[in-house]
Write a protein that holds these residues in place. Sequence first.
Motif, PDB file in Angstrom:
ATOM      1  N   PRO A 124      47.151  46.394  35.817  1.00 40.28           N
ATOM      2  CA  PRO A 124      46.974  45.338  36.820  1.00 40.28           C
ATOM      3  C   PRO A 124      46.226  44.153  36.213  1.00 40.28           C
ATOM      4  O   PRO A 124      45.415  44.311  35.297  1.00 40.28           O
ATOM      5  CB  PRO A 124      46.137  46.012  37.907  1.00 40.28           C
ATOM      6  N   GLN A 125      46.518  42.965  36.729  1.00 38.79           N
ATOM      7  CA  GLN A 125      45.892  41.740  36.246  1.00 38.79           C
ATOM      8  C   GLN A 125      45.105  41.091  37.380  1.00 38.79           C
ATOM      9  O   GLN A 125      45.499  41.187  38.536  1.00 38.79           O
ATOM     10  CB  GLN A 125      46.956  40.757  35.751  1.00 38.79           C
ATOM     11  N   GLY A 126      44.022  40.425  37.046  1.00 42.10           N
ATOM     12  CA  GLY A 126      43.212  39.753  38.050  1.00 42.10           C
ATOM     13  C   GLY A 126      43.189  38.255  37.847  1.00 42.10           C
ATOM     14  O   GLY A 126      43.392  37.763  36.744  1.00 42.10           O
ATOM     15  N   LEU A 176      36.440  37.348  41.613  1.00 37.77           N
ATOM     16  CA  LEU A 176      37.801  37.866  41.653  1.00 37.77           C
ATOM     17  C   LEU A 176      38.491  37.430  42.938  1.00 37.77           C
ATOM     18  O   LEU A 176      37.992  37.632  44.030  1.00 37.77           O
ATOM     19  CB  LEU A 176      37.779  39.400  41.562  1.00 37.77           C
ATOM     20  N   THR A 197      50.638  42.108  45.941  1.00 36.08           N
ATOM     21  CA  THR A 197      49.462  41.447  45.382  1.00 36.08           C
ATOM     22  C   THR A 197      48.317  41.548  46.381  1.00 36.08           C
ATOM     23  O   THR A 197      48.504  41.331  47.575  1.00 36.08           O
ATOM     24  CB  THR A 197      49.761  39.973  45.063  1.00 36.08           C
ATOM     25  N   VAL A 229      44.477  40.469  42.748  1.00 34.98           N
ATOM     26  CA  VAL A 229      44.851  41.487  41.766  1.00 34.98           C
ATOM     27  C   VAL A 229      46.345  41.717  41.886  1.00 34.98           C
ATOM     28  O   VAL A 229      46.855  41.996  42.971  1.00 34.98           O
ATOM     29  CB  VAL A 229      44.084  42.810  42.002  1.00 34.98           C
TER      30      VAL A 229
END
Length: 95
Positions: free
Chosen positions: A16-18, A25, A49, A28
């Motif tokens: 997963p990317q943030g 944040l 998402t 994600v």
Amino acid sequence: VDHLPNSGDVLTGYAPQGQYSPNGLEAVWPVYRDQSPTLPTGLAQALYTKFLNLSVLDRASAAPLVLAFSDFDDSKESWEKYDGVSFRDLCVKLG
């Protein structure tokens, strides 16, 4: 990469990317291919998402853009259709 020692260990799998802002944040993105059911890109982005700081109303207001992103299929015709349209104009057109 093949010439590196232990080259099989150099690259990792997908994760997963943030997305971060000065407030921390914000969202994600999961590995979409691991989600079930598999959905078209725009729809998968909208549903899978995790937007941490957007209200339901803000997320719902993006629904017209989800349709436009889902319409784009990386074909020559799609590029021709969307190349001449700015993001601002697309937003205005979609409401």
